[in-house]
Design a protein around this motif. Structure first.
Motif, short mmCIF file in Angstrom:
data_model
loop_
_atom_site.label_atom_id
_atom_site.label_comp_id
_atom_site.label_asym_id
_atom_site.label_seq_id
_atom_site.Cartn_x
_atom_site.Cartn_y
_atom_site.Cartn_z
N ALA A 93 0.93 -1.15 0.03
CA ALA A 93 -0.02 -0.11 -0.02
C ALA A 93 0.95 1.40 -0.05
O ALA A 93 1.71 1.52 0.86
N VAL A 94 0.84 2.29 -0.95
CA VAL A 94 1.57 3.22 -1.36
C VAL A 94 1.10 4.58 -0.42
O VAL A 94 1.58 5.60 -0.54
N GLN A 95 -0.06 4.37 0.36
CA GLN A 95 -0.37 5.54 1.06
C GLN A 95 -0.78 5.09 2.58
O GLN A 95 -1.02 3.92 2.78
N ALA A 96 -1.05 6.12 3.42
CA ALA A 96 -1.23 5.72 4.69
C ALA A 96 -2.49 5.90 5.45
O ALA A 96 -2.99 5.60 6.52
N GLY A 97 -3.63 5.83 4.58
CA GLY A 97 -4.89 5.83 4.73
C GLY A 97 -5.70 4.69 5.15
O GLY A 97 -4.90 3.76 4.88
N ASP A 98 -6.76 4.81 5.90
CA ASP A 98 -7.13 3.55 6.52
C ASP A 98 -7.91 2.52 5.61
O ASP A 98 -7.72 1.50 5.64
N ARG A 99 -8.42 3.02 4.38
CA ARG A 99 -8.70 2.07 3.29
C ARG A 99 -7.64 1.33 2.78
O ARG A 99 -7.68 -0.10 2.74
N PRO A 100 -6.73 1.85 2.18
CA PRO A 100 -5.77 1.00 1.84
C PRO A 100 -5.05 0.07 3.02
O PRO A 100 -4.69 -1.22 2.59
N PHE A 101 -4.92 0.48 4.40
CA PHE A 101 -4.29 -0.38 5.01
C PHE A 101 -5.30 -1.65 5.35
O PHE A 101 -4.97 -2.67 5.55
N LEU A 102 -6.52 -1.54 5.39
CA LEU A 102 -7.58 -2.33 5.59
C LEU A 102 -7.50 -3.43 4.39
O LEU A 102 -7.59 -4.56 4.85
N TYR A 103 -7.54 -2.91 3.16
CA TYR A 103 -7.23 -3.78 2.05
C TYR A 103 -6.18 -4.71 2.12
O TYR A 103 -6.14 -5.74 1.72
N SER A 104 -5.01 -4.19 2.54
CA SER A 104 -4.01 -4.72 2.69
C SER A 104 -3.92 -6.08 3.64
O SER A 104 -3.53 -7.12 3.55
#
Length: 362
Positions: A93-104
């Motif tokens: 995940a190239v960004q620190a947001g919640d959605r990218p984190f959750l998807y990872s």
């Protein structure tokens, strides 16, 4: 690096998560290419916003593109979860947001990502990752920030952007054979990045007097179409208006054949820089250390541009708006995206003409 991730065998399936705007999405392609070069047998999928898919057209490093709306419904979230759940060996995940984190978290047992610095909201995400890089929004260019994720995997960095490509190239009947032309892309997504219409008209006429055909580009949004049409009225009759008519891959093909490209702080200016054409980028409040167009053939682990001043690196010439506050990194003088930026409103066309002369060697 203490939090490098180690594989017993190379990952067979990788998910790269990049829920960004157009230009930001393009800036992930060096990391994408680094992954593909290091793991040539791996299947690499990308999870992106639907409206950025055109930036990855024809990209040979991608096996599948998974698209999601910017604001998905519950049904769309459930469908996406089912599609990615534990399908991958590695999620990036190239960004620190919640959605990218959750998807990872959902996608893979091993995950690396950009995370907020300690003390900021979300700093705790690092404890659920096998490798992390702290987000730096001021002193590290986005390409270099992304490539720090490659360092976590101990794989070589690839620095070049990969622009979209299409078998269906843009038709060229709109320009006289062997006629040199310049591309102007006058309209950014947000008002605070705009340069006034009068400035665009002045440099357009200047380019025409220098013997260049004028080609105007723009997206399909109604307001953008109107702005470009108004500019066309102020330019020579043979000016070509392609706003809203081309895919991103076709536009990249058009830009690549130009003598020069001039644009504001927007995704298409990043795209132009990736085509190797000489680019003149007009920047106002935005910090160029973080967001300047990435120059072709730049392969250094240091930011290509300084924070203040007009600069040139390889094919990219950057012109900053005027004022001691530049760059303030704020969204316009009234602090919202649809407000004006005085630093750009006061930028004289003479400054841009001077850089045009340098770029064209006149």
């Amino acid at each position: 690096m203490a939090n490098r991730i180690v594989f017993k065998r190379p990952p067979a399936r990788i998910l790269l998560i990049a829920l960004r705007y157009l230009g930001d999405a393009l800036l992930t392609t060096p990391l994408l290419h680094s992954l593909k070069q290091a793991y040539p047998e791996a299947k690499i999928d990308m999870l992106i916003f639907r409206n950025t898919a055109g930036m990855f057209e024809g990209n040979a490093d991608i096996d599948q593109i998974i698209m999601t709306p910017n604001r998905p419904t519950f049904k769309e979230l459930r469908s996406l979860t089912q599609r990615i759940f534990r399908r991958y060996d590695l999620a990036v995940a190239v960004q620190a947001g919640d959605r990218p984190f959750l998807y990872s978290l959902l996608a893979a047992p091993k995950r690396i990502a950009v995370v907020p610095p300690k003390g900021e909201t979300g700093w705790w995400k690092r404890y659920f990752l096998q490798g992390h890089v702290e987000h730096d929004n001021e002193n590290t260019h986005t390409v270099l920030q992304n490539l720090k994720l490659a360092d976590l995997l101990a794989i070589p960095r690839c620095y070049a952007l990969v622009p979209p490509r299409s078998e269906a190239a843009a038709p060229e009947a709109w320009i006289a054979e062997d006629r040199a032309y310049a591309v102007l892309h006058p309209y950014p997504q947000w008002t605070y990045k705009q340069w006034p219409l009068d400035g665009w008209a002045d440099i357009g006429r200047y380019l025409a007097e220098a013997g260049l055909q004028l080609v105007l580009s723009g997206g399909p949004a109604e307001q953008e179409i109107r702005f470009v049409a108004e500019l066309q009225k102020r330019l020579p009759e043979n000016t070509v208006n392609l706003a809203g008519q081309l895919t991103l891959a076709q536009l990249a093909h058009v830009i690549a054949g130009a003598r020069c490209f001039i644009g504001p702080d927007t995704g298409i200016t990043h795209l132009a820089a990736a085509t190797r054409v000489p680019v003149i980028a007009l920047f106002g409040p935005t910090n160029p250390v973080k967001w300047a167009p990435w120059p072709c053939d730049y392969r250094q682990d240091r930011n290509p541009f300084e924070k203040v001043g007009d600069q040139q690196v390889n094919n990219v010439s950057l012109i900053q708006g005027q004022g001691d506050c530049v760059p303030c990194d704020l969204e316009g003088c009234d602090r919202h995206r649809q407000s004006r930026s005085r630093c750009l409103d006061s930028l004289p066309s003479a400054t841009v003409k001077h850089r045009i002369r340098q770029v064209l060697g006149r």
